[in-house]
Design an enzyme around this catalytic site. Structure first.
Site, short mmCIF file in Angstrom:
data_model
loop_
_atom_site.label_atom_id
_atom_site.label_comp_id
_atom_site.label_asym_id
_atom_site.label_seq_id
_atom_site.Cartn_x
_atom_site.Cartn_y
_atom_site.Cartn_z
CG ASP A 89 -2.47 -0.33 1.05
OD1 ASP A 89 -2.61 -0.10 -0.50
OD2 ASP A 89 -3.24 -0.67 1.63
CD GLU A 119 -4.53 2.29 -2.27
OE1 GLU A 119 -3.94 1.56 -1.29
OE2 GLU A 119 -5.02 1.55 -3.42
CG HIS A 122 -6.09 1.78 2.39
ND1 HIS A 122 -6.09 1.16 1.08
CD2 HIS A 122 -7.04 2.09 2.78
CE1 HIS A 122 -7.23 1.16 0.63
NE2 HIS A 122 -7.95 1.95 1.66
CE1 TYR A 126 -3.03 -2.58 6.16
CE2 TYR A 126 -1.76 -1.31 4.57
CZ TYR A 126 -2.69 -2.10 4.86
OH TYR A 126 -3.43 -2.48 3.85
CD GLU A 186 -5.90 -1.09 -5.37
OE1 GLU A 186 -6.01 -1.47 -4.37
OE2 GLU A 186 -5.76 0.19 -5.73
CD GLU A 220 -6.83 -1.45 -1.60
OE1 GLU A 220 -6.84 -0.81 -2.69
OE2 GLU A 220 -5.77 -1.32 -1.04
CG HIS A 223 -9.24 1.90 -4.84
ND1 HIS A 223 -8.06 2.10 -3.79
CD2 HIS A 223 -9.89 2.88 -4.51
CE1 HIS A 223 -8.38 2.92 -2.86
NE2 HIS A 223 -9.36 3.59 -3.39
#
Length: 346
Positions: A89, A119, A122, A126, A186, A220, A223
């Site tokens: 990502d 993104e 994303h 994490y 994706e 995703e 996308h």
């Protein structure tokens, strides 16, 4: 001789508002959504924009308590898979911006800006998960996975080559190849990792993390839908590139990617309770077939038309291209709640 694209000018009033081509065309830079070359791109824009969320909205209270109770194998897989997802990502924000830089269609630029922002969230998510459940040293070690783990480095070799080739030589052919790998990211590369977290959730483990993963997964999917449509439209505008050579290249990348995903799964998911590696490989091939159909190509795994992991549908939108056109379906609404989306009831 290589025909390099040039970065689109920000404003060029002498050009029409409606772009003459997606790449290598002319446009003023003024975006009028009621006068764009591909009107259905507006629908993609609306669907992608509808998926706004922030990692900080996810309640990680129970995950903080549960992480130390996971088996050593589960903890190791958890950290390595977060490392994998961050590795994939992280560059997506940049590659979305680079595609935007060279597009001469302002509607594409607008959509890619939203994709780049998502993104970025994303990747932030994490770090948010890891900061909730483990030490700073372990967090940093997880993010080093993409630089040091030999299996992951091998898995990502071609992604790195295609992305860096486009950055150095921005041709329309390289744009098409970047779109293929973006679609693979994706729609296929994330899925063994996603399955790991969904498997934990169906055993009532780390449900907060799996909720966040489902949000990422839905992003995703949207996308992937747009990138596949953009690939097909760009290829239609450049029929001289619609060659057997390119088609064979795409099929080769899909076969290679499936092999690498299966290899990664055997490496990181072995001995995880609830994960059947044979079933996992079948699921990856099923995903590959779906992505190829979206790109307008034929399936390459005739024995894997059906989803072998039916249970995963409880955690993510299911786009079934058999009876309903993929592009006509709508994403479910998000439910951002403190009871973690009701997954405890599954």
């Amino acid at each position: 001789m290589m025909n390099l694209l040039t970065k689109a000018k920000v404003l060029e009033p002498a050009n029409p508002n409606r772009s003459t081509a997606l790449f290598g065309g002319k446009a003023s830079g003024i975006l009028n959504w009621n006068d764009i070359a591909y009107p259905h791109f507006y629908d993609h824009r609306e669907q992608i924009r509808a998926l706004f969320w922030r990692a900080s909205e996810i309640d990680m209270t129970q995950d903080i308590k549960q992480f130390p109770t996971l088996t050593e194998r589960e903890q190791d897989a958890f950290l390595k898979i977060i490392g994998l997802l961050a590795t994939l990502d992280g560059p997506q924000t940049d590659i979305a911006a680079k595609i935007s830089d060279y597009s001469t269609d302002p509607s594409v630029k607008s959509i890619m800006a939203t994709i780049a922002d998502q993104e970025s969230e994303h990747n932030h998510s994490y770090a948010y998960v890891l900061s909730s459940v483990t030490t700073l040293a372990k967090q940093n070690e997880s993010f080093e996975t993409g630089r040091k783990d030999e299996v992951l480095l091998k898995r990502n070799e071609r992604i790195m080559d295609v992305y860096n080739e486009f950055a150095a030589f921005p041709t329309i052919e390289n744009v098409l190849k970047v779109m293929i790998y973006t679609a693979l990211l994706e729609g296929l590369f994330f899925y063994s990792g996603f399955a790991f977290f969904y498997n934990l959730a169906r055993h009532n483990k780390m449900v907060g993390t799996s909720t966040m993963i489902s949000y990422i997964n839905r992003d995703e999917l949207q996308h992937g839908r747009f990138i596949s449509e953009l690939f097909r439209a760009t290829l239609a505008e450049n029929p001289h590139l619609n060659t057997t050579e390119l088609t064979d290249w795409v099929y080769d990348q899909f076969r290679y990617s499936v092999e690498q995903e299966a290899c990664w799964s055997r490496y990181v998911l072995a001995n995880i309770d609830g994960i059947d590696l044979y079933e996992m490989e079948g699921y990856v091939k099923y995903r590959a077939n779906k992505m190829l159909r979206m790109l307008g190509l034929s399936e390459i795994y005739p024995d894997h038309i059906e989803n072998p992991m039916k249970w995963i549908r409880a955690y993510v939108d299911n786009f079934d291209g058999n009876k309903t056109d993929f592009f006509e379906q709508k994403s479910r609404q998000y439910t951002k709640t403190s009871d973690l989306n009701g997954f405890d009831d599954l």
